[in-house]
Design an enzyme around this catalytic site. Structure first.
Site, PDB file in Angstrom:
ATOM      1  N   THR A 185      -3.495  -1.857 -21.838  1.00 62.77           N
ATOM      2  CA  THR A 185      -2.107  -2.263 -22.067  1.00 62.77           C
ATOM      3  C   THR A 185      -1.488  -2.547 -20.696  1.00 62.77           C
ATOM      4  O   THR A 185      -1.956  -2.029 -19.687  1.00 62.77           O
ATOM      5  CB  THR A 185      -1.293  -1.143 -22.747  1.00 62.77           C
ATOM      6  OG1 THR A 185      -1.309  -0.015 -21.884  1.00 62.77           O
ATOM      7  CG2 THR A 185      -1.876  -0.785 -24.081  1.00 62.77           C
ATOM      8  N   GLU A 330      -3.385  -1.580 -28.964  1.00 61.48           N
ATOM      9  CA  GLU A 330      -3.916  -0.359 -29.578  1.00 61.48           C
ATOM     10  C   GLU A 330      -4.309  -0.567 -31.044  1.00 61.48           C
ATOM     11  O   GLU A 330      -4.937   0.285 -31.650  1.00 61.48           O
ATOM     12  CB  GLU A 330      -2.856   0.759 -29.511  1.00 61.48           C
ATOM     13  CG  GLU A 330      -2.646   1.340 -28.123  1.00 61.48           C
ATOM     14  CD  GLU A 330      -1.602   0.605 -27.303  1.00 61.48           C
ATOM     15  OE1 GLU A 330      -1.328  -0.584 -27.573  1.00 61.48           O
ATOM     16  OE2 GLU A 330      -1.056   1.219 -26.376  1.00 61.48           O
ATOM     17  N   LYS A 439      21.486   4.019 -26.827  1.00 57.84           N
ATOM     18  CA  LYS A 439      22.057   5.163 -27.545  1.00 57.84           C
ATOM     19  C   LYS A 439      23.535   5.249 -27.235  1.00 57.84           C
ATOM     20  O   LYS A 439      23.927   5.598 -26.130  1.00 57.84           O
ATOM     21  CB  LYS A 439      21.324   6.434 -27.151  1.00 57.84           C
ATOM     22  CG  LYS A 439      19.884   6.373 -27.638  1.00 57.84           C
ATOM     23  CD  LYS A 439      19.120   7.653 -27.399  1.00 57.84           C
ATOM     24  CE  LYS A 439      17.734   7.508 -27.994  1.00 57.84           C
ATOM     25  NZ  LYS A 439      16.652   7.764 -27.074  1.00 57.84           N
ATOM     26  N   TRP A 444      22.092   4.553 -32.632  1.00 57.62           N
ATOM     27  CA  TRP A 444      21.204   3.634 -31.935  1.00 57.62           C
ATOM     28  C   TRP A 444      21.641   2.185 -32.153  1.00 57.62           C
ATOM     29  O   TRP A 444      21.950   1.785 -33.273  1.00 57.62           O
ATOM     30  CB  TRP A 444      19.772   3.788 -32.448  1.00 57.62           C
ATOM     31  CG  TRP A 444      19.118   5.060 -32.002  1.00 57.62           C
ATOM     32  CD1 TRP A 444      19.687   6.077 -31.279  1.00 57.62           C
ATOM     33  CD2 TRP A 444      17.766   5.459 -32.263  1.00 57.62           C
ATOM     34  NE1 TRP A 444      18.776   7.071 -31.072  1.00 57.62           N
ATOM     35  CE2 TRP A 444      17.592   6.727 -31.653  1.00 57.62           C
ATOM     36  CE3 TRP A 444      16.694   4.872 -32.917  1.00 57.62           C
ATOM     37  CZ2 TRP A 444      16.375   7.413 -31.716  1.00 57.62           C
ATOM     38  CZ3 TRP A 444      15.487   5.559 -32.980  1.00 57.62           C
ATOM     39  CH2 TRP A 444      15.334   6.817 -32.372  1.00 57.62           C
TER      40      TRP A 444
HETATM   41  P1  ADP Z   1       1.470  -5.047 -23.758  1.00 57.30           P
HETATM   42  O1  ADP Z   1       1.981  -3.705 -24.253  1.00 57.30           O
HETATM   43  O2  ADP Z   1       0.303  -4.954 -22.873  1.00 57.30           O
HETATM   44  O3  ADP Z   1       2.543  -5.973 -23.323  1.00 57.30           O
HETATM   45  P2  ADP Z   1       0.874  -5.645 -26.479  1.00 57.30           P
HETATM   46  O4  ADP Z   1       0.733  -6.959 -27.091  1.00 57.30           O
HETATM   47  O5  ADP Z   1      -0.106  -4.617 -26.867  1.00 57.30           O
HETATM   48  O6  ADP Z   1       0.844  -5.853 -24.971  1.00 57.30           O
HETATM   49  O7  ADP Z   1       2.336  -5.128 -26.764  1.00 57.30           O
HETATM   50  C1  ADP Z   1       2.648  -4.545 -27.989  1.00 57.30           C
HETATM   51  C2  ADP Z   1       4.137  -4.413 -28.157  1.00 57.30           C
HETATM   52  O8  ADP Z   1       4.747  -5.704 -28.217  1.00 57.30           O
HETATM   53  C3  ADP Z   1       4.534  -3.758 -29.440  1.00 57.30           C
HETATM   54  O9  ADP Z   1       4.447  -2.360 -29.379  1.00 57.30           O
HETATM   55  C4  ADP Z   1       5.958  -4.262 -29.620  1.00 57.30           C
HETATM   56  O10 ADP Z   1       6.875  -3.523 -28.848  1.00 57.30           O
HETATM   57  C5  ADP Z   1       5.892  -5.652 -29.055  1.00 57.30           C
HETATM   58  N1  ADP Z   1       5.751  -6.633 -30.144  1.00 57.30           N
HETATM   59  C6  ADP Z   1       4.628  -7.205 -30.596  1.00 57.30           C
HETATM   60  N2  ADP Z   1       4.890  -8.076 -31.590  1.00 57.30           N
HETATM   61  C7  ADP Z   1       6.222  -8.029 -31.783  1.00 57.30           C
HETATM   62  C8  ADP Z   1       7.130  -8.679 -32.676  1.00 57.30           C
HETATM   63  N3  ADP Z   1       6.715  -9.574 -33.565  1.00 57.30           N
HETATM   64  N4  ADP Z   1       8.428  -8.373 -32.585  1.00 57.30           N
HETATM   65  C9  ADP Z   1       8.889  -7.471 -31.688  1.00 57.30           C
HETATM   66  N5  ADP Z   1       8.089  -6.839 -30.815  1.00 57.30           N
HETATM   67  C10 ADP Z   1       6.780  -7.104 -30.862  1.00 57.30           C
END
Ligand code: ADP
Length: 547
Positions: A185, A330, A439, A444
């Site tokens: 990540t 993940e 917050k 929220w």
């Molecule tokens: P990195 O964390 O390395 O940037 P990831 O693709 O694994 O790459 O990131 C996952 C995160 O991206 C998710 O936990 C979420 O916060 C965000 N995310 C992914 N798809 C969406 C979506 N359609 N809308 C909002 N947030 C998203």
């Protein structure tokens, strides 16, 4: 006691075998770093991947060895994945947009033994090679004619390695639970953490990804994975396309609107997938040149929330069906996708967009719940928002080398770090990252929802909302905006545009205009950096509240 069915292991390379046998004539088209368009078939790719496996063994690589790729989406990158897993090795995608220090950390932490690289990234590796603890060689993904003059020690030419073999090779049989892929990540806080996929998890993810309500690829599809293989495995497309027998169109390094449009039309692409920023560039290019998308049917968008305006443009102006998806490294990465349930096809356009703007439903294979801070499950009423937790056979159980300790709750659910609602029909909507949620007065506020409304204003190119400290309310939202080129808009105009579209107490306390909003290596708004940029910023409401 066991049942009596064949216990054929779920191995990733059998997907490419299937494509070779049943769809051997289907094409993989790639725009290469060298500039030209390359065409080959699944039969070619299968042979070349086997030759690569032979070469890797010849270079001393074997079962369990981690071999990295630092590359754009091309046929060679796909061949490399299957060539690596074909010897029982583990492919490890590296994101070239990371800082060199992060790359060094990740390469050493994963104990990468070799690295496949595109020509583009040779200088990055030249600069860091002395710091790499386990790397024995670098394979440059090009032919002899394009081999660079490099200071890399132990550099090999990809096409020479392939030419040196006969392809008479059987994939090494491993246990289906053996490691086959790795991805870290991007680590916006602390060091990046690694996820290690198994053959089994990748194959199960492929089956789910190819189900009709998810991405549902078909042999008649021509698909373009714009999302890079180094970003959450290109959402599984390098496996699900050969499993379906779809034609693959790889954009290589060119992800600007014009290049993407050209490939979409010339290669008759029916399905494509990428993060919103890519589609912003494509839409701008099409609007500026009055272009249409006659062939494209489906676009899957994820990685960040899809702004409603983008959704509406695709659906109404271009007659392309958008599937909004949510996932993460993940999760292999698919978690949810917003495809319709019975009756939704008959709804009005606006009602349909209300559904599609959500991140969607969990397919079979992903169990999902939302919980409060104490781990109690919250109702699926579309209103309560809480920590989004997931469980399933292609979801991480622990990070590489146990980083972060136990990451599952007592029922085996993984905390995604996202905050979401789930409605009674099962549609999940992300309201924020847990660390970005604002917050205010014990309640929220969703930064994502305000951002989505703000980008619908014609003068706004990009918007980000962060919480700033406030003496009375704890935190209040600040809206940060990048204007469209040549646009002139005031704070008051923006705020009155938001009125009525978001809850009154969500109204930002101020609007700041900036030239640029920082992004992470995976294209997400970098809120951590924004918060430190605006650390000394004083909200106009702070003074009066303090009095
Ligand atoms: P990195 O964390 O390395 O940037 P990831 O693709 O694994 O790459 O990131 C996952 C995160 O991206 C998710 O936990 C979420 O916060 C965000 N995310 C992914 N798809 C969406 C979506 N359609 N809308 C909002 N947030 C998203």
């Amino acid at each position: 006691m066991f049942g009596q069915m064949q216990d054929v292991p779920l191995l990733m390379n059998r997907i490419l075998d299937h494509a070779m046998i049943n769809h051997g004539e289907r094409e993989i088209v790639s725009r290469l770093v060298e500039g030209n368009i390359h065409r080959e078939t699944y039969a070619d790719a299968h042979l070349r991947a086997r030759k690569l496996s032979q070469s890797l063994q010849g270079l001393g690589m074997g079962q369990g060895d981690v071999i990295a790729t630092l590359a754009w989406n091309t046929h060679r990158h796909i061949e490399a994945w299957y060539g690596i897993t074909g010897i029982g090795g583990v492919y490890h995608t590296l994101n070239p947009r990371l800082f060199p220090e992060q790359l060094v950390y990740i390469i050493n932490h994963a104990e990468d033994k070799m690295i496949f690289t595109d020509l583009t990234f040779v200088p990055i590796l030249e600069a860091i090679q002395d710091q790499l603890t386990h790397v024995k060689g670098i394979i440059i993904m090009t032919d002899a004619a394009h081999m660079p003059d490099t200071s890399l020690t132990h550099a090999y030419c990809y096409e020479d390695l392939i030419d040196g073999q006969n392809g008479d090779f059987n994939w090494v049989e491993v246990d289906e639970r053996a490691p086959c892929g790795m991805c870290y990540t991007s680590g916006t806080t602390g060091n990046p953490k690694g996820v290690c996929y198994t053959h089994r998890s990748n194959v199960l993810h492929t089956l789910v990804g190819n189900s009709a309500d998810v991405m549902g690829l078909k042999s008649t599809d021509s698909i373009m994975p714009v999302v890079p293989m180094f970003h959450a495995n290109a959402w599984g497309l390098a496996l699900s396309a050969p499993a379906a027998g779809s034609k693959i169109v790889n954009p290589g390094p060119n992800m600007d609107g014009e290049s993407i449009y050209q490939l979409l039309t010339e290669e008759a692409v029916t399905f494509t997938a990428a993060v919103p920023t890519v589609w912003l560039m494509l839409l701008q290019h099409m609007e500026a040149n009055d272009l249409k998308l006659p062939v494209l049917k489906d676009v899957t968008i994820g990685g960040s929330a899809v702004p409603r305006i983008m959704l509406e443009k695709f659906e109404r102006d271009y007659e392309v069906s958008v599937k909004h998806a949510w996932g993460m490294t993940e999760l292999s990465p698919l978690g949810t996708i917003a495809s319709f349930k019975s009756g939704m096809e008959d709804m009005t356009f606006d009602e349909q967009m209300d559904i599609k703007v959500k991140q969607g439903r969990a397919p079979y294979g992903v169990e999902m719940k939302i919980t409060d801070d104490d781990g109690n499950e919250l109702p699926r009423d579309g209103v309560a928002f809480g920590h989004l937790m997931v469980r399933g056979p292609f979801i991480v159980g622990e990070y590489i080398k146990g980083d972060g300790g136990n990451i599952l709750d007592e029922n085996g659910f993984f905390d995604t770090g996202d905050v979401a609602t789930i409605d009674p029909l099962g549609f999940m909507q992300i309201t924020d990252r847990a660390k970005d949620v604002i917050k205010s007065g014990g309640e929220w506020i969703s930064s994502i929802e305000i951002e989505n409304v703000a980008v619908a204003h014609e003068s706004v190119m990009e918007a980000a909302v962060i919480g700033l400290a406030h003496p009375k309310w704890d935190e209040r939202p600040l809206l940060i905006i990048v204007k469209n080129e040549g646009a002139d808009v005031s704070k008051e105009e923006i705020l009155s545009f938001l009125e009525g579209k978001i809850a009154k107490w969500w109204m930002p306390d101020d609007v700041a205009f900036v030239d640029e909003i920082p992004h992470t290596a995976t294209g997400k708004i970098q809120k951590l950096t924004l918060r430190s940029q605006f650390a000394d910023y004083k909200l106009p409401t702070a003074d009066s509240a303090a009095e």
